[in-house]
Design a protein around this motif. Structure first.
Motif, PDB file in Angstrom:
ATOM      1  N   LEU A  12     -20.855  29.739  -1.245  1.00  0.00           N
ATOM      2  CA  LEU A  12     -20.890  28.973  -2.492  1.00  0.00           C
ATOM      3  C   LEU A  12     -20.714  29.892  -3.688  1.00  0.00           C
ATOM      4  CD1 LEU A  12     -23.932  26.686  -1.593  1.00  0.00           C
ATOM      5  CD2 LEU A  12     -21.508  26.133  -1.387  1.00  0.00           C
ATOM      6  N   SER A  13     -20.195  29.358  -4.790  1.00  0.00           N
ATOM      7  CA  SER A  13     -19.978  30.173  -5.993  1.00  0.00           C
ATOM      8  C   SER A  13     -21.277  30.401  -6.767  1.00  0.00           C
ATOM      9  CB  SER A  13     -18.947  29.493  -6.900  1.00  0.00           C
ATOM     10  OG  SER A  13     -19.446  28.246  -7.338  1.00  0.00           O
ATOM     11  N   ARG A  14     -22.263  29.571  -6.519  1.00  0.00           N
ATOM     12  CA  ARG A  14     -23.572  29.740  -7.156  1.00  0.00           C
ATOM     13  C   ARG A  14     -24.607  30.013  -6.071  1.00  0.00           C
ATOM     14  NH1 ARG A  14     -24.198  24.575 -11.045  1.00  0.00           N
ATOM     15  NH2 ARG A  14     -26.372  25.193 -10.945  1.00  0.00           N
ATOM     16  N   VAL A  15     -25.743  30.511  -6.475  1.00  0.00           N
ATOM     17  CA  VAL A  15     -26.821  30.795  -5.514  1.00  0.00           C
ATOM     18  C   VAL A  15     -27.250  29.477  -4.859  1.00  0.00           C
ATOM     19  CG1 VAL A  15     -29.157  31.722  -5.279  1.00  0.00           C
ATOM     20  CG2 VAL A  15     -27.578  32.745  -6.919  1.00  0.00           C
ATOM     21  N   LEU A  41     -21.157  16.540   2.814  1.00  0.00           N
ATOM     22  CA  LEU A  41     -21.117  17.938   3.206  1.00  0.00           C
ATOM     23  C   LEU A  41     -20.365  18.673   2.103  1.00  0.00           C
ATOM     24  CD1 LEU A  41     -21.591  20.263   5.229  1.00  0.00           C
ATOM     25  CD2 LEU A  41     -19.327  19.738   6.171  1.00  0.00           C
ATOM     26  N   VAL A  42     -21.040  19.607   1.455  1.00  0.00           N
ATOM     27  CA  VAL A  42     -20.423  20.395   0.390  1.00  0.00           C
ATOM     28  C   VAL A  42     -19.898  21.674   1.022  1.00  0.00           C
ATOM     29  CG1 VAL A  42     -20.784  21.561  -1.809  1.00  0.00           C
ATOM     30  CG2 VAL A  42     -22.022  19.443  -1.316  1.00  0.00           C
ATOM     31  N   CYS A  43     -18.571  21.872   0.947  1.00  0.00           N
ATOM     32  CA  CYS A  43     -17.934  23.033   1.562  1.00  0.00           C
ATOM     33  C   CYS A  43     -17.594  24.088   0.522  1.00  0.00           C
ATOM     34  CB  CYS A  43     -16.651  22.613   2.284  1.00  0.00           C
ATOM     35  SG  CYS A  43     -16.958  21.638   3.746  1.00  0.00           S
ATOM     36  N   GLY A  44     -18.087  25.278   0.775  1.00  0.00           N
ATOM     37  CA  GLY A  44     -17.714  26.426  -0.033  1.00  0.00           C
ATOM     38  C   GLY A  44     -16.556  27.145   0.639  1.00  0.00           C
ATOM     39  N   ALA A  45     -16.256  28.341   0.160  1.00  0.00           N
ATOM     40  CA  ALA A  45     -15.156  29.129   0.718  1.00  0.00           C
ATOM     41  C   ALA A  45     -15.405  29.454   2.191  1.00  0.00           C
ATOM     42  CB  ALA A  45     -14.995  30.420  -0.084  1.00  0.00           C
ATOM     43  N   GLY A  46     -14.384  29.349   2.997  1.00  0.00           N
ATOM     44  CA  GLY A  46     -14.466  29.710   4.410  1.00  0.00           C
ATOM     45  C   GLY A  46     -15.210  28.699   5.268  1.00  0.00           C
ATOM     46  N   ALA A  47     -15.374  27.484   4.789  1.00  0.00           N
ATOM     47  CA  ALA A  47     -16.158  26.485   5.527  1.00  0.00           C
ATOM     48  C   ALA A  47     -15.331  25.700   6.534  1.00  0.00           C
ATOM     49  CB  ALA A  47     -16.807  25.521   4.549  1.00  0.00           C
ATOM     50  N   HIS A  48     -14.027  25.694   6.380  1.00  0.00           N
ATOM     51  CA  HIS A  48     -13.186  24.906   7.283  1.00  0.00           C
ATOM     52  C   HIS A  48     -13.236  25.484   8.691  1.00  0.00           C
ATOM     53  CE1 HIS A  48     -11.666  22.452   4.039  1.00  0.00           C
ATOM     54  NE2 HIS A  48     -11.580  23.566   3.322  1.00  0.00           N
ATOM     55  N   GLY A  49     -13.474  24.590   9.649  1.00  0.00           N
ATOM     56  CA  GLY A  49     -13.546  25.013  11.048  1.00  0.00           C
ATOM     57  C   GLY A  49     -14.951  25.381  11.497  1.00  0.00           C
ATOM     58  N   THR A  50     -15.925  25.377  10.603  1.00  0.00           N
ATOM     59  CA  THR A  50     -17.310  25.675  11.016  1.00  0.00           C
ATOM     60  C   THR A  50     -17.867  24.490  11.797  1.00  0.00           C
ATOM     61  OG1 THR A  50     -18.289  24.767   9.000  1.00  0.00           O
ATOM     62  CG2 THR A  50     -17.704  27.120   8.966  1.00  0.00           C
ATOM     63  N   VAL A  64     -16.927  17.215   0.574  1.00  0.00           N
ATOM     64  CA  VAL A  64     -16.611  17.427  -0.844  1.00  0.00           C
ATOM     65  C   VAL A  64     -16.660  18.919  -1.140  1.00  0.00           C
ATOM     66  CG1 VAL A  64     -17.504  15.162  -1.515  1.00  0.00           C
ATOM     67  CG2 VAL A  64     -19.024  17.130  -1.545  1.00  0.00           C
ATOM     68  N   ASP A  65     -16.065  19.289  -2.270  1.00  0.00           N
ATOM     69  CA  ASP A  65     -16.129  20.689  -2.669  1.00  0.00           C
ATOM     70  C   ASP A  65     -17.188  20.856  -3.762  1.00  0.00           C
ATOM     71  OD1 ASP A  65     -14.928  19.639  -4.925  1.00  0.00           O
ATOM     72  OD2 ASP A  65     -13.007  20.634  -4.623  1.00  0.00           O
TER      73      ASP A  65
END
Length: 161
Positions: A12-15, A41-50, A64-65
Motif C-alpha cells: 500500500l502507498s500509505r501505512v 478487497l483493496v489491492c496495492g502494488a503487486g497484489a494480482h495473483g495473490t 478496488v484500488d
C-alpha cells in the motif's frame, strides 16, 4: 464504508495501520482474510495473483484500488463535516441521535427522567400512579402478614424429607 468489511492485499502507498484506522473511522471493519462477508478487497502494488486476489475473484468480492478507497474516505469526511444538520432515516439529525444514544447508555431517557422528577417534586403522581403524599402517621401493618406466624415471630421454613 459504513458496516463494510474491507480486506487489504499487496503493498500500500500509505501505512496499513493508518488505512485500517480510516476504515474504522468511516464505520467499517477490516479483515485479514477474504471471506464470504468481505465487501471489498483493496489491492496495492503487486497484489494480482495473490491468494487473497484469487479468492476474491472466485467469491465475487469487488476488487478496488487504493484510489477508490481514498475517494470513499473523502466522501465520508464531507458527509461528516456537513452532516450536523443532515436528517437520518428516522427524520432526526445526527446530534439528536447521538444524544439519545448517550441517554440510553446512561440508563434510559434523560428527558423522561427529568419530567418524572419535576412531577414528583410538585407532589404529582409518580411512576406507580399514586399521589406522593407526605404522611404524618405511620402506616399500619397488614394483619395476617405472611411473613409472621400467629405469635408475631418470623415463620420458620420446614424442610421436606
Amino acid at each position: 464504508l459504513e458496516r463494510a468489511v474491507v480486506c487489504f492485499t499487496g503493498a500500500l502507498s500509505r501505512v496499513r495501520r493508518e488505512m485500517v484506522a480510516e476504515v474504522n473511522r468511516c464505520g467499517g471493519s477490516v479483515s485479514s482474510t477474504v471471506t464470504g462477508s468481505t465487501n471489498f478487497l483493496v489491492c496495492g502494488a503487486g497484489a494480482h495473483g495473490t491468494s487473497k486476489h484469487n479468492k476474491a475473484i472466485a467469491g465475487g468480492v469487488p476488487i478496488v484500488d487504493e484510489e477508490w478507497l481514498f475517494e470513499q474516505f473523502k466522501l465520508a469526511s464531507r458527509s461528516a463535516a456537513g452532516g450536523a444538520g443532515e436528517k437520518g432515516a428516522a427524520g432526526e439529525n445526527q446530534k439528536t441521535r447521538a444524544r439519545k444514544k448517550k441517554e440510553k447508555a446512561a440508563g434510559g431517557g434523560g428527558r423522561e427522567k427529568k419530567e418524572k422528577k419535576k412531577k414528583e417534586d410538585k407532589g404529582q403522581s409518580g411512576a406507580d400512579g399514586e399521589e406522593n403524599v407526605e404522611r404524618s402517621e405511620p402506616v399500619p401493618e397488614k394483619e395476617n402478614s405472611s411473613a409472621k406466624d400467629e405469635e408475631g415471630g418470623a415463620k420458620k421454613k420446614k424442610k421436606d424429607k
